[in-house]
Design an enzyme around this catalytic site. Structure first.
Site, mmCIF file in Angstrom:
data_model
loop_
_atom_site.group_PDB
_atom_site.id
_atom_site.type_symbol
_atom_site.label_atom_id
_atom_site.label_comp_id
_atom_site.label_asym_id
_atom_site.label_seq_id
_atom_site.Cartn_x
_atom_site.Cartn_y
_atom_site.Cartn_z
ATOM 1 N N ARG A 90 70.229 -9.875 33.224
ATOM 2 C CA ARG A 90 69.255 -8.999 33.913
ATOM 3 C C ARG A 90 69.910 -7.726 34.033
ATOM 4 N NH1 ARG A 90 66.108 -12.413 33.518
ATOM 5 N NH2 ARG A 90 65.021 -14.028 35.105
ATOM 6 N N GLU B 284 61.939 -2.728 34.013
ATOM 7 C CA GLU B 284 61.161 -3.209 33.033
ATOM 8 C C GLU B 284 59.488 -2.998 33.207
ATOM 9 O OE1 GLU B 284 62.404 -7.207 31.655
ATOM 10 O OE2 GLU B 284 64.694 -6.319 31.908
ATOM 11 N N HIS C 98 63.219 -7.607 26.305
ATOM 12 C CA HIS C 98 63.437 -8.693 26.960
ATOM 13 C C HIS C 98 62.794 -9.962 26.273
ATOM 14 C CE1 HIS C 98 63.893 -10.584 31.426
ATOM 15 N NE2 HIS C 98 64.083 -11.522 30.493
#
Ligand code: 8YV
Length: 311
Positions: free
Chosen positions: A227, A256, A274
């Protein structure tokens, strides 16, 4: 009777299709067409980036399940859920291979400078220049932060590259053969590649900060597939700008999908959007497991994968 659920983050089309085929009525949190729907919703569904906080739960008095399509659920206020008798589920196991694959891909990408080499060829630079030599990845030292399912899977892959493996986590594991370090800083000081594989959330926030990066040093690389919150991003950007570490390969970020322009401009980084679990097979397996949790909940069967706090 069709059950009414609410999506709290965008869901892939095949997940929506599966939900509709299973007869669920799916409301969209961001576009609630029927205000009365709030009181009919009994479960929430979202991806690993979904935010489920007290405020949202207060608006939804009959919700009793939060089904996360992802292994991470750091956006969910699990304590608040438990207080209200809400169970949280997630999708561990089915994405482990993919995340570990990407972690190794990033180790190789940043270490061997594969994206930079690709750019070198595309730009025509090869015609009158040679791509600079890099250091060997096979046999290098890798340090894994977190020795859960994903950490172990990364270690397995690193072993195939003859890498020297060490790790840190809350307590040394008795069932792995790798060297244990008490702190992330101690681990960072001993390795060439520091790979972050811990859950997000308050307990790991900014775990990789100035002292860890200093210990990693100007020959060390940081890889993050966990993360964004685990790394102090402004400190990382400054450290990279000052070349105090050799580079970073990141699949996860603060805020993000908005990426700090300074980070985007740096030459010593590899950035991916991601995508650690983003394969057709894995996303379908994650969707299937999420659906199984929902169905088990409505059929009053044992939930396949509740989060540890709700077990
Ligand atoms: C995706 C993830 O963000 O599983 C996680 O925790 O971060 C990813 O797999 C996402 O949840 C995909 O739906």
């Amino acid at each position: 009777m069709a059950q009414e659920i609410m999506q709290v983050s965008p869901l892939p089309p095949f997940m929506m299709k599966a939900l509709q085929e299973a007869d669920f009525i799916v409301h969209d949190h961001t576009h609630i067409k029927d205000p009365g729907a709030l009181s009919k919703v009994t479960a929430l569904i979202g991806t690993g980036s979904a935010k489920v906080d007290k405020k949202l739960l207060t608006m939804l008095p009959h919700v009793k399940l939060v089904a996360i399509c992802g292994v991470g659920y750091d956006g969910v206020d699990v304590e608040a859920c438990k207080e209200k008798g809400i169970v949280v589920t997630h999708t561990p196991g089915v994405l482990t291979d993919d995340v570990a694959d990407l972690a190794m891909g990033l180790v190789l990408s940043i270490g061997r400078r594969i994206p930079q080499a690709d750019k070198f060829v595309r730009n025509g630079d090869w015609v009158d220049d040679q791509f600079a030599l890099v250091h060997k990845v096979s046999g290098a030292r890798i340090g894994i932060v977190g020795m859960g399912r994903i950490g172990r899977s990364i270690a397995k892959r690193a072993a195939a590259f003859d890498m020297r493996i060490s790790y840190t986590c809350r307590e040394a594991k008795t069932d792995v053969p790798y060297a244990f370090h008490q702190t992330v800083t101690q681990l960072a000081a001993e390795v060439d590649y520091l790979v972050v594989a811990v859950p997000g959330g308050d307990s790991t926030k900014n775990m990789v900060g100035a002292s860890v990066l200093k210990a990693l040093g100007n020959k060390g690389y940081l890889i993050n597939i966990a993360r964004g919150s685990v790394v102090d991003q402004p400190v990382l950007v400054q450290t990279l700008k000052d070349k105090e570490i050799a580079g970073a390969a990141l699949d996860v970020f603060w805020d993000e999908p908005i990426i700090d322009p300074e980070l985007r401009r740096l030459p010593n980084v590899v950035l991916t959007p991601h995508i650690a679990s983003a394969t057709v097979e894995t996303r379908q397996a994650m969707a299937a497991l999420t659906l199984s949790n929902l169905q088990a909940f409505y059929e009053r069967r044992a939930l396949p994968t509740p989060v540890p706090e709700c077990q």
